[in-house]
Design a protein around this motif. Structure first.
Motif, PDB file in Angstrom:
ATOM      1  N   LEU A   1       0.842  -1.195   0.000  1.00 38.45           N
ATOM      2  CA  LEU A   1       0.000   0.000   0.000  1.00 38.45           C
ATOM      3  C   LEU A   1       0.884   1.254   0.000  1.00 38.45           C
ATOM      4  O   LEU A   1       0.624   2.213  -0.741  1.00 38.45           O
ATOM      5  CB  LEU A   1      -0.914  -0.028   1.243  1.00 38.45           C
ATOM      6  N   TYR A   2       1.943   1.229   0.812  1.00 35.45           N
ATOM      7  CA  TYR A   2       2.852   2.398   0.866  1.00 35.45           C
ATOM      8  C   TYR A   2       3.393   2.694  -0.528  1.00 35.45           C
ATOM      9  O   TYR A   2       3.408   3.839  -0.967  1.00 35.45           O
ATOM     10  CB  TYR A   2       4.004   2.149   1.849  1.00 35.45           C
ATOM     11  N   SER A   3       3.816   1.649  -1.227  1.00 37.44           N
ATOM     12  CA  SER A   3       4.427   1.927  -2.537  1.00 37.44           C
ATOM     13  C   SER A   3       3.402   2.416  -3.561  1.00 37.44           C
ATOM     14  O   SER A   3       3.767   2.995  -4.581  1.00 37.44           O
ATOM     15  CB  SER A   3       5.224   0.731  -3.068  1.00 37.44           C
ATOM     16  N   SER A   4       2.105   2.220  -3.273  1.00 37.85           N
ATOM     17  CA  SER A   4       1.089   2.708  -4.211  1.00 37.85           C
ATOM     18  C   SER A   4       0.737   4.181  -3.952  1.00 37.85           C
ATOM     19  O   SER A   4       0.041   4.806  -4.746  1.00 37.85           O
ATOM     20  CB  SER A   4      -0.177   1.858  -4.091  1.00 37.85           C
ATOM     21  N   LEU A   5       1.200   4.737  -2.824  1.00 40.99           N
ATOM     22  CA  LEU A   5       0.805   6.106  -2.477  1.00 40.99           C
ATOM     23  C   LEU A   5       1.644   7.133  -3.233  1.00 40.99           C
ATOM     24  O   LEU A   5       2.843   6.932  -3.428  1.00 40.99           O
ATOM     25  CB  LEU A   5       0.986   6.347  -0.972  1.00 40.99           C
ATOM     26  N   LYS A   6       0.998   8.223  -3.609  1.00 40.43           N
ATOM     27  CA  LYS A   6       1.734   9.363  -4.174  1.00 40.43           C
ATOM     28  C   LYS A   6       1.871  10.340  -3.014  1.00 40.43           C
ATOM     29  O   LYS A   6       0.886  10.853  -2.507  1.00 40.43           O
ATOM     30  CB  LYS A   6       0.928   9.946  -5.331  1.00 40.43           C
ATOM     31  N   LEU A   7       3.111  10.608  -2.598  1.00 43.14           N
ATOM     32  CA  LEU A   7       3.310  11.338  -1.350  1.00 43.14           C
ATOM     33  C   LEU A   7       3.951  12.697  -1.538  1.00 43.14           C
ATOM     34  O   LEU A   7       4.352  13.336  -0.560  1.00 43.14           O
ATOM     35  CB  LEU A   7       4.151  10.474  -0.391  1.00 43.14           C
ATOM     36  N   GLU A   8       4.058  13.145  -2.758  1.00 41.30           N
ATOM     37  CA  GLU A   8       4.661  14.465  -2.999  1.00 41.30           C
ATOM     38  C   GLU A   8       4.341  14.929  -4.418  1.00 41.30           C
ATOM     39  O   GLU A   8       4.017  14.123  -5.273  1.00 41.30           O
ATOM     40  CB  GLU A   8       6.180  14.417  -2.796  1.00 41.30           C
ATOM     41  N   GLY A   9       4.482  16.254  -4.614  1.00 38.14           N
ATOM     42  CA  GLY A   9       4.298  16.804  -5.959  1.00 38.14           C
ATOM     43  C   GLY A   9       5.463  17.732  -6.300  1.00 38.14           C
ATOM     44  O   GLY A   9       5.267  18.773  -6.937  1.00 38.14           O
ATOM     45  N   ILE A  10       6.657  17.336  -5.849  1.00 34.36           N
ATOM     46  CA  ILE A  10       7.832  18.223  -5.935  1.00 34.36           C
ATOM     47  C   ILE A  10       8.126  18.661  -7.375  1.00 34.36           C
ATOM     48  O   ILE A  10       8.394  19.841  -7.638  1.00 34.36           O
ATOM     49  CB  ILE A  10       9.071  17.514  -5.318  1.00 34.36           C
ATOM     50  N   LEU A  11       8.049  17.712  -8.301  1.00 29.98           N
ATOM     51  CA  LEU A  11       8.413  18.058  -9.691  1.00 29.98           C
ATOM     52  C   LEU A  11       7.242  18.642 -10.459  1.00 29.98           C
ATOM     53  O   LEU A  11       7.444  19.454 -11.371  1.00 29.98           O
ATOM     54  CB  LEU A  11       8.955  16.808 -10.403  1.00 29.98           C
ATOM     55  N   SER A  12       6.028  18.261 -10.084  1.00 27.54           N
ATOM     56  CA  SER A  12       4.883  18.735 -10.869  1.00 27.54           C
ATOM     57  C   SER A  12       4.346  20.084 -10.388  1.00 27.54           C
ATOM     58  O   SER A  12       3.757  20.829 -11.177  1.00 27.54           O
ATOM     59  CB  SER A  12       3.771  17.683 -10.872  1.00 27.54           C
ATOM     60  N   ALA A  13       4.559  20.429  -9.135  1.00 26.54           N
ATOM     61  CA  ALA A  13       4.091  21.742  -8.646  1.00 26.54           C
ATOM     62  C   ALA A  13       5.136  22.792  -9.032  1.00 26.54           C
ATOM     63  O   ALA A  13       6.302  22.662  -8.653  1.00 26.54           O
ATOM     64  CB  ALA A  13       3.902  21.704  -7.138  1.00 26.54           C
ATOM     65  N   PRO A  14       4.747  23.821  -9.760  1.00 20.79           N
ATOM     66  CA  PRO A  14       5.758  24.782 -10.244  1.00 20.79           C
ATOM     67  C   PRO A  14       6.436  25.599  -9.141  1.00 20.79           C
ATOM     68  O   PRO A  14       7.517  26.116  -9.356  1.00 20.79           O
ATOM     69  CB  PRO A  14       4.987  25.698 -11.199  1.00 20.79           C
ATOM     70  N   GLN A  15       5.764  25.709  -7.997  1.00 18.89           N
ATOM     71  CA  GLN A  15       6.397  26.372  -6.862  1.00 18.89           C
ATOM     72  C   GLN A  15       6.550  25.378  -5.726  1.00 18.89           C
ATOM     73  O   GLN A  15       5.598  24.668  -5.395  1.00 18.89           O
ATOM     74  CB  GLN A  15       5.567  27.541  -6.303  1.00 18.89           C
TER      75      GLN A  15
END
Ligand SMILES: Cc1cc2nc3c(=O)[nH]c(=O)nc-3n(C[C@H](O)[C@H](O)[C@H](O)COP(=O)(O)O)c2cc1C
Length: 226
Positions: free
Chosen positions: A93-107
């Motif tokens: 389950l952990y590996s299925s989670l998306k836990l960040e948007g560092i590259l996709s969020a422009p700021q």
């Protein structure tokens, strides 16, 4: 009834921002936030309460794709290590989670605390020095709620080795890295927390966190108490 109360519509807006704020990790749009909007959000953060009026927050606004890539590497290392602490279905389950948007969020915004700053003359910090960090968290919540009201998504990433993050961003050793936020316009806001939707955890009812008079004693409304 208080004469200082907001008008009904304004009051509803405050509660709506609180209710509909979400931690966002997916669906960031590439369009950057206008400068005035980002400044409004940072100003909302800067109006937070702080111990002794210390205002110990410092904000590092990160737009560079290169810096974000390196930060993402620090996240990946920490997330891999976290994954290894789980087993079986929880690990899956952990590996299925998306836990960040560092590259996709422009700021991205890294928010740090200067816990030893003399501003505030240590008022409130003699016995609880950690209140400096608590003040920074108040600023982050202001930012998060104002962002929701402006239709801007915010995702808080804490899966980092804080010292690695500090060294990467040139943050002085005595500072605390409190939060790393991914910020931007989004496709949508989910109605429920992502972790609830994914089956990781459920929200608990308020009653389970509420006591009367002493820790552990069930809360009773006033009329039933007497
Ligand atoms: C201190 C703090 C750290 C968090 N760190 C992460 C994180 O590293 N990754 C993540 O996906 N969400 C993170 N979150 C978001 C929580 O998962 C989220 O707030 C919670 O699941 C409830 O969802 P909601 O914010 O949409 O109501 C963090 C939230 C807080 C307050």
């Amino acid at each position: 009834m208080s004469s200082f109360k907001f008008a009904d519509e304004q009051l509803a807006g405050v509660y709506r921002a609180i209710r509909e704020r979400r931690d966002v990790r997916t669906g960031f749009l590439p369009e950057p936030l206008p400068e005035e909007l980002l400044c409004r959000l940072l100003n909302a953060a800067h109006q937070a309460p702080s111990v002794g009026l210390m205002q110990p927050w410092r904000f590092i606004v990160i737009r560079s794709a290169e810096v974000r890539r390196v930060v993402h590497g620090v996240f990946s290392d920490a997330s891999r290590a976290a994954h290894e602490t789980y087993s079986d279905e929880r690990a899956e389950l952990y590996s299925s989670l998306k836990l960040e948007g560092i590259l996709s969020a422009p700021q991205n915004i890294c928010i740090v605390c200067d816990p030893d700053n003399a501003k505030g003359h240590r008022l409130g910090r003699h016995t609880m020095p950690e209140t400096a960090t608590y003040s920074v968290v108040c600023a982050i919540q202001n930012f998060w709620l104002a962002a929701r009201a402006e239709g801007v998504g915010v995702g808080w990433v804490s899966i980092f080795d804080p010292e690695a993050l500090k060294s990467l961003l040139g943050i002085p050793a005595s500072f605390v890295a409190v939060a790393y936020l991914c910020v931007g316009y989004v496709e949508s806001f989910a109605a429920y927390p992502e972790l609830e939707r994914a089956g990781w955890e459920k929200r608990m009812p308020l009653e389970d966190a509420l006591y009367s008079e002493h820790f552990g004693r069930p809360y009773l409304p006033e009329e039933k108490n007497s």
